[in-house]
Design an enzyme around this catalytic site. Structure first.
Site, mmCIF file in Angstrom:
data_model
loop_
_atom_site.group_PDB
_atom_site.id
_atom_site.type_symbol
_atom_site.label_atom_id
_atom_site.label_comp_id
_atom_site.label_asym_id
_atom_site.label_seq_id
_atom_site.Cartn_x
_atom_site.Cartn_y
_atom_site.Cartn_z
ATOM 1 N N ASP A 17 0.854 -1.183 0.000
ATOM 2 C CA ASP A 17 0.000 0.000 0.000
ATOM 3 C C ASP A 17 0.895 1.238 0.000
ATOM 4 O O ASP A 17 0.997 1.967 0.992
ATOM 5 C CB ASP A 17 -0.899 -0.030 1.241
ATOM 6 C CG ASP A 17 -2.058 0.966 1.152
ATOM 7 O OD1 ASP A 17 -2.315 1.484 0.054
ATOM 8 O OD2 ASP A 17 -2.698 1.216 2.188
ATOM 9 N N LYS A 132 -9.269 2.019 -9.718
ATOM 10 C CA LYS A 132 -9.902 2.221 -8.414
ATOM 11 C C LYS A 132 -11.024 3.249 -8.516
ATOM 12 O O LYS A 132 -10.831 4.339 -9.070
ATOM 13 C CB LYS A 132 -8.882 2.690 -7.377
ATOM 14 C CG LYS A 132 -7.935 1.615 -6.916
ATOM 15 C CD LYS A 132 -6.956 2.117 -5.884
ATOM 16 C CE LYS A 132 -7.562 2.213 -4.506
ATOM 17 N NZ LYS A 132 -6.551 2.572 -3.485
ATOM 18 N N THR A 156 -13.015 0.853 -3.878
ATOM 19 C CA THR A 156 -12.352 1.258 -2.654
ATOM 20 C C THR A 156 -13.308 2.005 -1.720
ATOM 21 O O THR A 156 -14.453 2.258 -2.064
ATOM 22 C CB THR A 156 -11.114 2.108 -2.993
ATOM 23 O OG1 THR A 156 -10.332 2.311 -1.813
ATOM 24 C CG2 THR A 156 -11.498 3.455 -3.590
#
Length: 322
Positions: A17, A132, A156
């Site tokens: 991440d 995303k 997300t």
């Protein structure tokens, strides 16, 4: 004994991440995720100065307005950074659509197509990319269209079961429930309450989503995200994927205690319910104060960092034109 990180990699797909290339090289994840906040942090680190200069030079003669040039520079930057990350991971990179488009299905689709086109112009196949999108009703509907086109999506800012269910029913490739941000809300709402990792509301929600998806035969990947401590990660070992910050990757790499599988497919199957309607989705989200507040907060936060990134690029474009 192998490190806790190496053991975890045998149970779940580990995703970095971060946009920090040094961290990605060190911890050897399968995939990496980015968002406007991580992109901004990467740019501010100085790692990407040469890339920024190259992009500014490429869009300097843009035929449109200055703001259109800034938008183009942003798109090129996130794709170029994604391309560099892909040099160091064997799997995929997630690239986010502007948060300000979270409530505009058609604009989200157009932006996703543009990002994929830029990747393909750079010789990167769409099979290595996840787009995303925020898990708003409009974002989920955009993902439904994109998935049919072969553009796979990472939905997300998932904070509620209603969001997760709608994503799976739309055929989203992957969802990212935000474990740590859920904990943040409950700690603020219940000061003084101590949550053991196994009892954290975010951990329990990911377990519920994982088991629901497997029981009803949804292929959507569950990727726990936004961890506040390694205990949360241990409590979700066996989840499809886990996206982890460099600090927690470091902690797990230095730990040697045993990592036990917590989540697995029980093999139990049940008939799927009828798809959730827009009215049901909005009502269930409205009834969940935590999810409503954290979704809105997350979108605002990503948009704030997107604006900072745009300001940085605007300043460079103005400077290059002087």
């Amino acid at each position: 004994m192998p490190s806790s990180l190496e053991q975890l990699k045998r149970l779940s797909t580990v995703v970095a991440d971060t946009g920090d290339l040094d961290a990605i090289r060190r911890f050897v994840p399968q995939d990496a995720t980015t968002n406007p906040s991580l992109i901004l942090k990467g740019v501010q680190s100085g790692q990407y100065d040469a890339l920024l200069d190259e992009i500014v030079a490429a869009v300097r003669e843009h035929n449109g307005t200055r703001e259109e040039a800034v938008d183009e520079a942003c798109d090129r930057l996130v794709v170029a950074m994604g391309g560099l990350i892909l040099n160091h991971v064997p799997g995929r990179v997630s690239t986010e659509v502007n948060a300000r488009l979270s409530f505009d299905k058609d604009a989200s689709i157009a932006k996703a197509r543009r990002l994929v086109a830029l990747y393909e112009e750079a010789g990167i196949n769409r099979e290595r990319i996840l787009i995303k999108l925020a898990s708003t009703w409009e974002g989920i509907r955009a993902a439904e269209v994109l998935e049919r086109e072969g553009i796979e999506c990472n939905l997300t800012l998932v904070f509620s079961f209603a969001q997760a269910r709608a994503c799976a029913e739309a055929g989203a490739f992957l969802i990212s429930p935000f474990v740590g941000r859920i904990l943040d809300w409950f700690r603020k709402a219940n000061p003084g309450t101590d949550y053991a990792p196994d009892e954290e509301p975010g951990v329990l929600q990911v377990r519920e989503i994982y088991r629901y998806f497997r029981r009803h035969g949804y292929a959507t990947v569950v990727m726990g995200a936004s961890f506040r401590n390694s205990g949360e990660i241990r409590a979700l070992a066996g989840c499809d994927r886990l996206t982890i910050s460099p600090a927690l990757l470091e902690e797990l790499a230095g730990a040697g205690n045993r990592m036990e599988r917590v989540l697995s497919d029980s093999g139990e199957r049940a008939e799927r319910p009828a798809p959730i309607s827009e009215a049901e989705f909005r009502w269930q989200l409205n009834e969940d104060a935590m999810a409503t507040e954290k979704l809105a907060e997350g979108i605002r936060g990503f948009e704030a960092d997107q604006r900072k990134l745009e300001a940085l690029l605007r300043e460079r474009l103005v400077g290059s034109a002087a």
